[in-house]
Design an enzyme around this catalytic site. Structure first.
Site, PDB file in Angstrom:
ATOM      1  N   SER A 183      53.062  46.281  37.270  1.00 11.73           N
ATOM      2  CA  SER A 183      53.220  44.842  37.082  1.00 11.73           C
ATOM      3  C   SER A 183      54.628  44.417  37.491  1.00 11.73           C
ATOM      4  O   SER A 183      55.615  44.994  37.072  1.00 11.73           O
ATOM      5  CB  SER A 183      52.973  44.490  35.611  1.00 11.73           C
ATOM      6  OG  SER A 183      53.160  43.112  35.408  1.00 11.73           O
ATOM      7  N   GLY A 184      54.689  43.358  38.318  1.00  7.81           N
ATOM      8  CA  GLY A 184      55.983  42.859  38.792  1.00  7.81           C
ATOM      9  C   GLY A 184      56.405  43.458  40.112  1.00  7.81           C
ATOM     10  O   GLY A 184      57.474  43.114  40.646  1.00  7.81           O
TER      11      GLY A 184
ATOM     12  N   THR B 242      50.229  40.833  43.876  1.00  8.56           N
ATOM     13  CA  THR B 242      49.545  39.560  44.125  1.00  8.56           C
ATOM     14  C   THR B 242      50.117  38.859  45.347  1.00  8.56           C
ATOM     15  O   THR B 242      49.377  38.329  46.189  1.00  8.56           O
ATOM     16  CB  THR B 242      49.666  38.655  42.883  1.00  8.56           C
ATOM     17  OG1 THR B 242      49.120  39.335  41.752  1.00  8.56           O
ATOM     18  CG2 THR B 242      48.929  37.353  43.099  1.00  8.56           C
TER      19      THR B 242
ATOM     20  N   ASN C 260      56.940  40.596  34.508  1.00  3.47           N
ATOM     21  CA  ASN C 260      56.549  39.719  35.605  1.00  3.47           C
ATOM     22  C   ASN C 260      56.131  38.375  35.025  1.00  3.47           C
ATOM     23  O   ASN C 260      55.374  38.318  34.065  1.00  3.47           O
ATOM     24  CB  ASN C 260      55.379  40.356  36.371  1.00  3.47           C
ATOM     25  CG  ASN C 260      55.003  39.570  37.612  1.00  3.47           C
ATOM     26  OD1 ASN C 260      55.650  38.587  37.940  1.00  3.47           O
ATOM     27  ND2 ASN C 260      53.969  39.998  38.297  1.00  3.47           N
TER      28      ASN C 260
ATOM     29  N   SER D 202      52.016  37.873  36.136  1.00  4.75           N
ATOM     30  CA  SER D 202      51.393  39.194  36.191  1.00  4.75           C
ATOM     31  C   SER D 202      49.870  39.056  36.169  1.00  4.75           C
ATOM     32  O   SER D 202      49.303  38.370  35.333  1.00  4.75           O
ATOM     33  CB  SER D 202      51.855  40.037  34.998  1.00  4.75           C
ATOM     34  OG  SER D 202      51.191  41.273  34.975  1.00  4.75           O
ATOM     35  N   SER D 203      49.193  39.734  37.125  1.00  3.10           N
ATOM     36  CA  SER D 203      47.729  39.753  37.134  1.00  3.10           C
ATOM     37  C   SER D 203      47.251  40.661  36.010  1.00  3.10           C
ATOM     38  O   SER D 203      47.588  41.846  35.979  1.00  3.10           O
ATOM     39  CB  SER D 203      47.209  40.276  38.479  1.00  3.10           C
ATOM     40  OG  SER D 203      47.600  39.429  39.520  1.00  3.10           O
TER      41      SER D 203
ATOM     42  N   GLY E   7      48.612  49.213  38.913  1.00  2.00           N
ATOM     43  CA  GLY E   7      49.121  50.515  39.295  1.00  2.00           C
ATOM     44  C   GLY E   7      49.100  51.453  38.099  1.00  2.00           C
ATOM     45  O   GLY E   7      48.680  51.109  36.995  1.00  2.00           O
TER      46      GLY E   7
ATOM     47  N   GLU F  96      50.171  53.243  34.888  1.00  2.00           N
ATOM     48  CA  GLU F  96      50.973  52.700  33.787  1.00  2.00           C
ATOM     49  C   GLU F  96      51.363  53.814  32.826  1.00  2.00           C
ATOM     50  O   GLU F  96      50.506  54.566  32.345  1.00  2.00           O
ATOM     51  CB  GLU F  96      50.193  51.614  33.034  1.00  2.00           C
ATOM     52  CG  GLU F  96      50.001  50.344  33.855  1.00  2.00           C
ATOM     53  CD  GLU F  96      49.457  49.196  33.022  1.00  2.00           C
ATOM     54  OE1 GLU F  96      49.032  49.449  31.888  1.00  2.00           O
ATOM     55  OE2 GLU F  96      49.473  48.051  33.521  1.00  2.00           O
TER      56      GLU F  96
END
Length: 1108
Positions: A107-108, A112, A157, A160-161, A387, A389
């Protein structure tokens, strides 16, 4: 010579990690840092693109950049995401190969944004046209909608998605987009009910409260204050650089472009509002007779508003929060829920409601963007998913995400090796097996149908008896104890018994990216993901159009007693489908890396990047790529790039390109074991060989540059010399011409000078002769003039003498005649002089008076009472008359400005003044109030439509009055309508006509002198209307009602003038009896309101409060 660019030209660090020498983790990170510091955020590992998030805008995504990378070879320009997108698009368009682009990273890291860049590039380079542009716009506008409902602000982020997204974009044979299909994976629905500190709920909640209009919020029963909603965290409610109101407008516009109908958008917003309302429902315990506590809703206002939004009966939903029904075959058992279970049910409903709404949105978008044609399509898939984690506290969500990444890593290795093998076979080069870590054993540990972790978790969730997270961990310790990638302190493996880094309630899996410690707490509940059947059935009973679609299992006619599939089983099936889909397509990889945790530009945190490099398996990617040949290139570009290193190939090679490359490499004495010649490409095993060729090329280019400079300087000097020589000839010719011209001009000016002197001498001589002749002529003329003048003056003196003599005689005669006349007039002058002086003085005073009056004229307002002071007493009559005339003239001018409506209003006011002034105490307060007439807007108000249709004539006045009952003195509300020929009394609630009286039957009106609103309408005796007697009414607009009655009666020629009786005591005829109505001043005990009381059968007493 044509100069072509290459990946190796002007390279900062190494553009392709396959060429990195020496290869180590430290050199890998140093190369990334070096390129990041120079704004080079993209680096290759073969055909894989590494993207480092710059956290700022860079000028590398312009339309010019799109054109620069369009239809170019992958390695022809410096690394860029556009190169990968162009390679994938051209392979799909030209070679008819389905493509997929896999974007991974934490994330970040910019996943996206990377997917947006890929889609925007494909949209820019594909065809144009109205229909094609519409499809492209719909595909691009689906992103803002999904981001609003699926993205949130996290500590890593701001956008973040919180779900995985896979989009298949479908193209026709020309490469133009036809549509697309979106699949979503594992929405983080637990975020709906709880967010970690420093994070927010999904964007749509904040966008709705910030950007919706007041009318929309009122319909949704919401307010703008975030603090009113328990599901919204307050510490990060606002985010710098994020305009929620503007984003809400963007989302509404995007939904319209994608194809959402207005009622669908409203339904979606109602469900979002319902989730917020659901979070505000709180419960309290209530003891029952059996000793158990039962949950009850504390404040039912939020529950009521939520039920109104969704069209659910409040009692049904309230019962679902208090009871749970369990069905088994033919039996039903209902149990009460305590407070903790009620809160669990509430949160489960909120999570399911939002999750199903998100899935419905994806399905609805797919309906709009799917391809309409039935023919086979080319497909490009874009996968944007979590990704790997590794957090301090890893739970079921991280376990599922890391399982998905294990599968992606497995398919990446398989497809990369397969691609390498296919290229070697295609080029006719012997394939050698490559040693690499195969993570299939880890995937088997998780997904094996008998002994896999997911299978055991499902088995534990489904078995009867007491099921807890600890029993699940015990089962893992029993089955997986001997697995080399599974670690647990309570397992049979004794080597972990003393490992204090491994808590008792945790297990550890050694993934391809490193070891991850999972806390078993919550695994069973999150895998079950249960929603009580009572809540599903309550949702299905809703009248809302969308809710029934989201909860089909709540249909009582289709009750399914089977347990729904677990979250782990569903995700495993989705991942399996995704893997099968990806294996049918040609893969393209983008690995996204986050450089720092501060979301700041120009900061590269080595430890954080090292961690990501490890769990993304980037070093493994490089090693797999370098296991065979590190570099390969077609013969033509290779020969074009290095031909200057050999005299035989420079400057032109006339034969086949492969032979030229072989001659070139033989001349450079490159060892044979470092090279292999394929059918169309040369393969170089070691990067050192490539760098050797680049170094030789660089030196050769320097020598060539020196030679070019030498030839250029010689050419430049020769050109300069010839230019100087030519210039000297031109300058000499121009100088000689200039000298001759100057000599000619000198001779010419001398000649002209001599000629001018000669001509001047002759002219002066002739001038002297002419002047002498002229002076002689002027002398003769002067002498003659003087002589004639002398003669004339002499004659003039004689004539003047004669004239003076005649004038003297006339003057003497006139003086004598005047003396005679004055002697005669003197005796008349003394008698009339006084009168003349008086008239003259009066005339001057009047003139001064009128001029002063003109300067001090008052204003044109009729109510202005100012008038200039009278200067003299004798002007008093004229002064008053002029003031009267001016006032009348001023009033006439003022009246001429009136419209007919305004004139009618003033006439009514004037008539009211004539009737009530100094007679009725209520009159002064009515002067400032305009006469409105229709106070009920009876023609516009649908409530009185029936009453209005019953009255045929134009309504002059419509108001609510109170009809006084003679029995008790109390009033009943009636509608009073006045037309030109009658007045009507109707019931206020039903609009039914109670009485209709023609105006000729009305003889008089009686009112008091005080400030009350009572009036009596007296009817003509013997008329049909007088059967029930007179009417005693009260109204707040008494002055207007009586004035309009008086005017209406006076305007008709065939009616008598209505009589107005103003008295504090008058008689009213009630059927057969006459009752006296008496008005008195009320005391303090009566308050400030008018009261009417019956004293006896013949007397009604009205108490009017005393006015201050």
């Amino acid at each position: 010579m044509e100069v072509k660019t290459s990946l190796l030209d002007n390279m900062i660090g190494v553009g392709d990690m396959v060429l990195l020498e020496p290869l180590s983790e430290d050199s890998f990170l140093e190369n990334l840092r070096n390129r990041f510091d120079h704004n080079e955020i993209y680096t290759y590992i073969g055909s894989v693109v590494i993207s480092v998030n710059p956290y700022r805008s860079l000028p590398i995504f312009t339309p010019e950049k799109v054109e620069e990378y369009r239809n170019r070879n992958f390695y022809e320009l410096s690394p860029h995401i556009y190169a990968l997108a162009d390679e994938a698009y051209r392979s799909l368009r030209d070679q008819d190969k389905d493509q997929c682009i896999l974007i991974t990273g934490e994330s970040g890291a910019g996943k996206t944004e990377a997917s947006k860049l890929v889609m925007s590039y494909v949209a820019a380079v594909c065809g144009k046209g109205q229909e094609v542009n519409k499809v492209k716009e719909q595909l691009l506008q689906s992103n803002p909608v999904l981001e609003a409902f699926g993205n949130a602000k996290t500590v890593r982020n701001d956008n973040s998605s919180r779900f995985g997204k896979y989009m298949d974009i479908e193209f026709d044979f020309k490469g133009d987009p036809l549509g697309g299909v979106i699949s979503n994976y594992l929405l983080e629905k637990s975020r709906v009910v709880k967010q970690p500190r420093g994070e927010r709920n999904f964007h749509i909640f904040y966008q709705l409260l910030s950007g919706a209009s007041e009318d929309t919020l009122k319909k949704l029963k919401l307010g703008r204050d975030f603090s009113k909603y328990n599901y919204l965290s307050l510490d990060s409610a606002t985010v710098n650089g994020l305009d929620d109101a503007a984003n809400f407008r963007t989302v509404r516009n995007a939904m319209q472009i994608v194809g959402f109908m207005e009622d669908e958008v409203q339904s979606v917003l109602e469900l979002v509002a319902a989730v917020l309302k659901l979070g505000n429902i709180e419960f309290k315990p209530e003891s029952r007779c059996n000793g158990f506590d039962e949950s009850r809703v504390k404040d039912k206002n939020d529950l009521k508003e939520m039920c109104e939004l969704l069209g659910i009966e409040q009692s049904v939903l309230e019962r679902a929060f208090s009871y749970r029904t369990v069905e088994a075959k033919m039996e039903k058992v209902s149990t009460t829920l305590n407070v903790a279970q009620a809160y669990y049910a509430r949160d489960a409903l909120a999570k399911n409601l939002y999750s199903r709404l998100f899935s419905w949105l994806v399905t609805r978008i797919n309906e709009s963007i799917k391809a309409q044609a039935k023919t086979r399509h080319k497909v490009m898939g874009v996968l944007d998913i979590y990704g790997f984690e590794i957090f301090e506290d890893n739970s079921f969500e991280q376990f599922i995400i890391n399982y998905c990444n294990e599968k992606l890593q497995q398919i990446f290795i398989e497809l990369t090796l397969r691609e390498e093998q296919e290229e070697y076979v295609r080029e006719g080069i012997e394939w050698t097996n490559i040693e690499y870590f195969n993570n299939a054993i880890i995937c088997d540990l998780i997904e094996n149908n008998q002994n896999g972790i997911l299978a055991m978790l499902d088995e534990e969730c489904l078995r009867p008896g007491t099921v807890t997270d600890d029993t699940f961990l015990d089962k893992l310790n029993t089955v997986c104890a001997e697995h080399q990638h599974f670690e647990s302190r309570l397992s049979k493996n004794s080597k972990f018994l003393t490992d204090h880094s491994l808590p008792h309630s945790c297990f550890r899996i050694q993934h391809y990216a490193g070891k991850v410690l999972y806390r078993v707490e919550g695994f069973v509940d999150k895998n079950n993901d249960l929603l009580y059947r009572d809540l599903s059935q309550a949702m299905y009973k809703a009248n809302h159009s969308l809710i029934k679609q989201l909860f089909p299992e709540g249909n009582p006619a289709k009750v399914n007693l089977k347990r729904p599939p677990t979250a782990g089983f569903q995700f495993k099936a989705s991942v399996g489908t995704l893997m099968r889909n990806l294996q049918t397509k040609n893969p393209n990889y983008i690995r996204c890396i986050k450089p720092n945790d501060k979301k700041a530009a120009h900061i590269f945190t080595e430890s954080l990047v090292r961690h990501q490099v490890r769990y993304l398996g980037l070093m493994e990617n490089v090693r797999v790529r370098r296991a065979g040949y590190a570099f390969r290139q077609p013969y033509e570009p290779c020969l074009e790039r290095y031909k200057m290193l050999c005299k035989q190939t420079w400057p032109h090679w006339r034969g086949p390109a492969r032979e030229g490359v072989e001659v070139l490499m033989a001349d450079l004495q490159v060892p044979a074991e470092e090279l292999s010649y394929g059918r169309s490409k040369i393969f170089i095993r070691n990067p050192r060989t490539l760098f050797f060729l680049e170094e030789r090329r660089r030196q050769c280019l320097q020598d060539l540059a020196t030679l070019i400079q030498k030839i250029y300087r010689g050419w430049k000097c020769r050109t300069q010399f010839l230019l100087l020589k030519k210039s000297q000839v031109v300058v000499a010719a121009w100088y000689r011409r200039f000298a001759q011209q100057k000599k000619y001009q000198k001779i010419k000016s001398a000649t002209i000078m001599v000629q001018s002197f000669t001509r001047g001498w002759k002219a002066r001589k002739l001038l002297r002769e002419l002047k002498y002749q002229k002076r002689c002529e002027e002398a003769v003329t002067t002498i003659a003039a003087f002589w004639h003048g002398t003669q004339a003056r002499r004659e003039l003196r004689q004539l003047k003498e004669e004239a003076r003599n005649k004038h003297a005689v006339s003057v003497i005669w006139a003086g004598w005649q005047g003396t005679k006349v004055r002697r005669e007039y003197r005796k008349f002058f003394r008698a009339n002089a006084g009168r003349k002086i008086y008239d003259f003085t009066i005339q001057r005073i009047m003139q001064k008076y009128f001029l002063g009056l003109k300067k001090n004229m008052p204003s044109m307002s009729p109510i202005d009472k100012n008038w200039p002071a009278r200067p003299y007493l004798f002007l008093d009559g004229a002064h008053r008359e002029l003031r009267r005339i001016f006032h009348h003239w001023r009033c006439k001018k003022y009246r001429s400005q009136f419209t007919e409506e305004k004139k009618a209003v003033y006439e009514e006011k004037l008539e009211a003044s004539e009737i009530f002034k100094d007679k009725k105490a209520l009159y002064p307060s009515s002067v400032s109030q305009p006469f409105k007439g229709d106070y009920l807007e009876i023609s516009k108000n649908p409530k009185y439509q029936k009453l209005h249709s019953a009255v045929d004539e134009k309504v002059l006045l419509a108001d609510v009055v109170n009809k006084i009952n003679r029995a008790n003195g109390k009033g009943a509300a009636r509608i009073f309508l006045l037309t030109k020929n009658s007045f009507v009394l109707a019931d206020q609630k039903t609009g039914q006509v109670k009485a209709s009286v023609p105006l000729p039957d009305l003889t008089s009106v009686s009112v008091s002198t005080q400030s009350d609103g009572f009036f009596a309408l007296k009817l003509k005796e013997g008329s049909a209307s007088a059967a029930k007697g007179d009417f005693l009414l009260s109204s707040e607009h008494l002055i207007e009602i009586i004035t309009k009655l008086h005017r209406t009666g006076g305007t008709s020629a065939d009616r008598e003038q209505l009589n107005i009786d103003i008295s504090d005591e008058f008689l009213v005829q009630f059927k057969q009896d006459k009752v006296c109505v008496k008005f008195i001043q009320g005391g303090p005990k009566n308050g400030n309101s008018v009261s009417c009381k019956r004293k006896n059968n013949r007397l009604l007493e009205v108490s009017v409060p005393t006015t201050a």
